[in-house]
Design an enzyme around this catalytic site. Structure first.
Site, PDB file in Angstrom:
ATOM      1  N   LYS A  28       0.870  -1.174   0.000  1.00 16.38           N
ATOM      2  CA  LYS A  28       0.000   0.000   0.000  1.00 16.38           C
ATOM      3  C   LYS A  28       0.915   1.235   0.000  1.00 16.38           C
ATOM      4  O   LYS A  28       2.031   1.177   0.519  1.00 16.38           O
ATOM      5  CB  LYS A  28      -0.883  -0.039   1.266  1.00 16.38           C
ATOM      6  CG  LYS A  28      -1.680   1.223   1.544  1.00 16.38           C
ATOM      7  CD  LYS A  28      -2.763   1.467   0.518  1.00 16.38           C
ATOM      8  CE  LYS A  28      -3.438   2.835   0.712  1.00 16.38           C
ATOM      9  NZ  LYS A  28      -3.968   3.382  -0.553  1.00 16.38           N
ATOM     10  N   SER A  29       0.462   2.327  -0.571  1.00 14.49           N
ATOM     11  CA  SER A  29       1.278   3.541  -0.598  1.00 14.49           C
ATOM     12  C   SER A  29       1.738   3.906   0.814  1.00 14.49           C
ATOM     13  O   SER A  29       0.945   3.887   1.753  1.00 14.49           O
ATOM     14  CB  SER A  29       0.480   4.710  -1.175  1.00 14.49           C
ATOM     15  OG  SER A  29       0.278   4.515  -2.546  1.00 14.49           O
ATOM     16  N   GLY A  55      -7.413   7.835   1.139  1.00 17.75           N
ATOM     17  CA  GLY A  55      -6.588   8.886   1.746  1.00 17.75           C
ATOM     18  C   GLY A  55      -5.292   8.357   2.340  1.00 17.75           C
ATOM     19  O   GLY A  55      -4.811   8.838   3.378  1.00 17.75           O
ATOM     20  N   ASN A 109       4.415   6.787  -6.290  1.00 12.56           N
ATOM     21  CA  ASN A 109       3.015   7.057  -6.629  1.00 12.56           C
ATOM     22  C   ASN A 109       2.791   8.565  -6.772  1.00 12.56           C
ATOM     23  O   ASN A 109       2.487   9.244  -5.796  1.00 12.56           O
ATOM     24  CB  ASN A 109       2.113   6.469  -5.538  1.00 12.56           C
ATOM     25  CG  ASN A 109       0.652   6.675  -5.842  1.00 12.56           C
ATOM     26  OD1 ASN A 109       0.306   7.207  -6.900  1.00 12.56           O
ATOM     27  ND2 ASN A 109      -0.205   6.280  -4.924  1.00 12.56           N
ATOM     28  N   CYS A 112      -1.891   9.872  -6.624  1.00  9.66           N
ATOM     29  CA  CYS A 112      -3.027   9.634  -5.728  1.00  9.66           C
ATOM     30  C   CYS A 112      -4.044  10.773  -5.874  1.00  9.66           C
ATOM     31  O   CYS A 112      -3.703  11.941  -5.700  1.00  9.66           O
ATOM     32  CB  CYS A 112      -2.582   9.530  -4.274  1.00  9.66           C
ATOM     33  SG  CYS A 112      -4.032   9.359  -3.187  1.00  9.66           S
ATOM     34  N   ASN A 175      -3.144   5.066 -12.473  1.00 12.42           N
ATOM     35  CA  ASN A 175      -3.822   5.107 -11.178  1.00 12.42           C
ATOM     36  C   ASN A 175      -5.331   5.209 -11.438  1.00 12.42           C
ATOM     37  O   ASN A 175      -5.763   5.313 -12.587  1.00 12.42           O
ATOM     38  CB  ASN A 175      -3.326   6.305 -10.374  1.00 12.42           C
ATOM     39  CG  ASN A 175      -3.409   6.064  -8.871  1.00 12.42           C
ATOM     40  OD1 ASN A 175      -4.414   5.580  -8.354  1.00 12.42           O
ATOM     41  ND2 ASN A 175      -2.348   6.400  -8.164  1.00 12.42           N
ATOM     42  N   GLY A 203     -11.028  -0.548 -11.734  1.00 11.61           N
ATOM     43  CA  GLY A 203     -11.686  -1.762 -12.231  1.00 11.61           C
ATOM     44  C   GLY A 203     -12.096  -1.651 -13.685  1.00 11.61           C
ATOM     45  O   GLY A 203     -11.537  -0.861 -14.452  1.00 11.61           O
ATOM     46  N   GLY A 234      -5.466  -1.570 -14.388  1.00  8.63           N
ATOM     47  CA  GLY A 234      -6.780  -0.943 -14.576  1.00  8.63           C
ATOM     48  C   GLY A 234      -7.752  -1.909 -15.232  1.00  8.63           C
ATOM     49  O   GLY A 234      -7.824  -1.992 -16.459  1.00  8.63           O
ATOM     50  N   GLY A 235      -8.465  -2.664 -14.411  1.00  8.93           N
ATOM     51  CA  GLY A 235      -9.536  -3.505 -14.963  1.00  8.93           C
ATOM     52  C   GLY A 235      -9.125  -4.896 -15.390  1.00  8.93           C
ATOM     53  O   GLY A 235      -9.763  -5.492 -16.259  1.00  8.93           O
TER      54      GLY A 235
HETATM   55  O1  RRO Z   1      -5.132   5.816  -0.618  1.00 10.71           O
HETATM   56  C1  RRO Z   1      -5.818   6.254  -1.563  1.00 10.71           C
HETATM   57  O2  RRO Z   1      -6.816   6.963  -1.400  1.00 10.71           O
HETATM   58  C2  RRO Z   1      -5.451   5.983  -2.961  1.00 10.71           C
HETATM   59  C3  RRO Z   1      -4.189   6.106  -3.466  1.00 10.71           C
HETATM   60 BR1  RRO Z   1      -2.704   6.457  -2.424  1.00 10.71          BR
HETATM   61  C4  RRO Z   1      -3.968   5.971  -4.859  1.00 10.71           C
HETATM   62  O3  RRO Z   1      -2.868   6.101  -5.396  1.00 10.71           O
HETATM   63  N1  RRO Z   1      -5.035   5.712  -5.642  1.00 10.71           N
HETATM   64  C5  RRO Z   1      -6.271   5.576  -5.131  1.00 10.71           C
HETATM   65  O4  RRO Z   1      -7.218   5.336  -5.893  1.00 10.71           O
HETATM   66  N2  RRO Z   1      -6.466   5.702  -3.783  1.00 10.71           N
END
Ligand code: RRO
Length: 296
Positions: A28-29, A55, A109, A112, A175, A203, A234-235
């Site tokens: 996860k980021s 977020g 990333n 976001c 993204n 998706g 993506g999908g």
């Molecule tokens: O955590 C998120 O809200 C989020 C991130 Br970091 C991202 O890169 N892409 C996304 O769809 N959600």
């Protein structure tokens, strides 16, 4: 790979991925400090795809670096540390920290869509250029920059130019598509709370957009005789989806929304289905189809 986002934030989730057939594990980021993320409800998944405004909930770089060390003891799969800063300075610090962690690769990333008050870094070409330069000079691990979809031709060209000039070796496309809205008509209400309901669409909803980005970038790199690898996302729900991404020029693919809706068997299934498609069509390797999409 799994796509950064669904079910890859805790050590337990990373362990599950380690036991799966996924080719590489993406975290996860990660931000500098731990974050709880946005208020709930902040995600919505259906059979077509997803909308989220998480977020960046995560444990922070210090803890995730420890989790990466722990997971490395259990698996030989490459680990990709996905980093997300709120400023150019944050990104620099995170890149250095991830570079000295036990991760095998970094995914920066820059896209976001869900941080209140912070537009996607990759829509700011100046910051993106500065970061590409910094990564080239200071990061020894393989690094991919994760980009949003570009609707402005001008901005897309600026980014493509800076990728080639600054020798970016890998990009992740794309993204989620920001500022999307889903409505519950019965309730006459947005499905999520943050940012008045708008967030990142993923998706099947975005597969043609993602494929278009991969194909456009692939062709630009080819025309400019520049070797930049592309991770497509993506999908992707099945082998045919993955096959299409390789045809459009992807060198690897990631699975996000489909993993959220199912479990680790998604990686086994997509891989087996893709193998069958290649076998049936007589292709000996993925390299044989990469970018080989036919057009009129
Ligand atoms: O955590 C998120 O809200 C989020 C991130 Br970091 C991202 O890169 N892409 C996304 O769809 N959600």
């Amino acid at each position: 790979m799994n796509a950064s986002g669904p079910k890859c934030g805790s050590l337990d989730e990373l362990k599950k991925l380690a036991k799966s057939d996924v080719g590489a594990i993406v975290t996860k980021s990660i931000s500098l400090e731990p974050r709880k993320g946005n208020e709930i409800p902040r995600a919505h998944y259906d059979e077509i795809g997803s909308l989220n405004s998480l977020g960046i909930p995560n444990l922070g770089i210090e803890q995730v670096a420890k989790d990466i060390s722990a997971i490395k003891k259990e698996t030989s799969k490459p680990i990709v540390a996905n980093i997300a800063g709120f400023s150019v300075d944050d990104f620099k610090k995170l890149a250095l920290a991830a570079n000295s962690s036990e991760a095998d690769m970094i995914e920066a990333n820059l896209s976001c869509p869900n941080i209140i008050g912070h537009p996607q870094t990759a829509y700011d070409t100046k910051s993106t250029k500065e970061l590409a330069e910094f990564f080239k000079d200071n990061v020894s691990l393989p690094l991919s920059i994760k980009l949003p979809v570009y609707l402005s031709q001008h901005q897309k060209n600026e980014v493509l130019e800076l990728i080639v000039k600054n020798k970016v070796k890998m990009v992740t496309l794309i993204n989620t598509v920001g500022d999307s809205l889903m409505i519950n008509p019965k309730m006459e209400m947005a499905v999520m709370k943050p940012k008045k309901g708008v967030g990142g669409l993923g998706g099947r909803y975005i597969k043609p957009i993602a494929l278009g980005a991969v194909w456009t970038f692939y062709n630009y790199f080819k025309e400019n005789k520049y070797d930049c690898k592309i991770i497509g996302v993506g999908g992707i729900y099945n082998g045919t989806d993955a096959f299409e991404f390789f045809l459009a020029g992807a060198n690897a693919v990631q699975i996000g929304s489909a993993y959220y809706r199912t479990d680790e068997t998604i990686f086994t299934n997509v891989k087996n289905e893709l193998d069958k498609i290649l076998e049936k069509k007589g292709y000996k390797s993925l390299q044989k189809i990469t970018g080989k999409l036919k057009t009129f």
